[in-house]
Each structure stands twice: as structure tokens, then as C-alpha cells.
Design a protein around this motif. Structure first.
Motif, PDB file in Angstrom:
ATOM      1  N   ILE A 116       0.858  -1.176   0.000  1.00  0.00           N
ATOM      2  CA  ILE A 116       0.000   0.000   0.000  1.00  0.00           C
ATOM      3  C   ILE A 116       0.902   1.237   0.000  1.00  0.00           C
ATOM      4  O   ILE A 116       1.816   1.343   0.801  1.00  0.00           O
ATOM      5  N   THR A 117       0.631   2.154  -0.888  1.00  0.00           N
ATOM      6  CA  THR A 117       1.457   3.347  -0.997  1.00  0.00           C
ATOM      7  C   THR A 117       0.929   4.472  -0.111  1.00  0.00           C
ATOM      8  O   THR A 117      -0.228   4.466   0.318  1.00  0.00           O
ATOM      9  N   GLU A 157       0.315   7.387  -1.151  1.00  0.00           N
ATOM     10  CA  GLU A 157      -0.723   8.074  -1.908  1.00  0.00           C
ATOM     11  C   GLU A 157      -2.079   7.404  -1.712  1.00  0.00           C
ATOM     12  O   GLU A 157      -3.108   8.074  -1.610  1.00  0.00           O
ATOM     13  N   GLU A 158      -2.075   6.067  -1.663  1.00  0.00           N
ATOM     14  CA  GLU A 158      -3.337   5.350  -1.429  1.00  0.00           C
ATOM     15  C   GLU A 158      -3.880   5.623  -0.029  1.00  0.00           C
ATOM     16  O   GLU A 158      -5.080   5.815   0.157  1.00  0.00           O
ATOM     17  N   HIS A 212      -5.302   9.052  -0.043  1.00  0.00           N
ATOM     18  CA  HIS A 212      -6.599   9.038  -0.712  1.00  0.00           C
ATOM     19  C   HIS A 212      -7.683   8.500   0.221  1.00  0.00           C
ATOM     20  O   HIS A 212      -8.776   9.073   0.306  1.00  0.00           O
ATOM     21  N   LEU A 213      -7.393   7.410   0.924  1.00  0.00           N
ATOM     22  CA  LEU A 213      -8.344   6.867   1.888  1.00  0.00           C
ATOM     23  C   LEU A 213      -8.640   7.875   2.999  1.00  0.00           C
ATOM     24  O   LEU A 213      -9.775   8.012   3.448  1.00  0.00           O
TER      25      LEU A 213
END
Length: 98
Positions: free
Chosen positions: A4-5, A7-8, A11-12
Motif C-alpha cells: 500500500i502506498t 498516496e493510497e 486518498h483513503l
């Protein structure tokens, strides 16, 4: 499986309306990656020959059948009430609503 990055996770966080700091992004990325990895391992173990269960032990319903029985009348049920209105218990208002 790719991790999981940041950025992800960011976003979450935006979807959840959470303001995350940079160190939290790294911390949560590692945690989410571990959670997703654990779920993937469970999915590998569960085979099609294993029936889905909601409890490891067989359970049976131990409730008695519904039987209509004589009950108190409204007058009897309200006989000890300090206040009543329209065949109901009357209680103090607590939410400030009408």
C-alpha cells in the motif's frame, strides 16, 4: 503483492475526511499492508470444500415457542405508575422536543 502506498493511504484519508500527517501516512501504509496481507492468506486457506460457518460449534435455537397468554390490562399495568397519559406511562421530557 505490491504494498500500500502513501498516496493510497492519503486518498483513503481524504475519503474518510481525516487529515493525516506525513509520519501517519507511513505508519498506516505499513499497517494496512499487513492487514491486506493477512486477509489474502486467509483467502488462500479457505477452500471450496470447506463449508461457510458463522460459529465453530453447532448451535440450535433454545427459545420457547410463542404462545398467546392472558396479560395485564392497560389499567392493571398502569396501576402503580406515578403518572400516565392516554393509557401510557408519562415520563419527564428529556430531549426538549414537542
Amino acid at each position: 503483492m505490491p504494498g500500500i502506498t502513501r498516496e493510497e493511504v492519503a486518498h483513503l484519508g481524504r475519503l474518510s475526511r481525516l487529515e493525516l500527517k506525513d509520519e501517519e501516512l507511513d505508519h498506516f501504509a505499513g499497517q494496512l499492508d499487513a492487514i491486506i496481507g493477512a486477509v489474502a492468506r486467509v483467502a488462500e486457506v479457505a477452500g471450496e470444500d470447506v463449508p461457510p460457518t458463522s460459529h465453530p460449534l453447532p448451535l440450535t435455537n433454545v427459545m420457547r415457542p410463542d404462545v398467546v397468554r392472558p396479560s395485564l390490562t392497560p389499567r392493571q399495568a398502569l396501576s402503580g405508575a406515578p403518572a400516565q397519559e392516554q393509557q401510557r406511562f408519562k415520563v419527564p421530557q428529556i430531549l426538549g422536543e414537542d
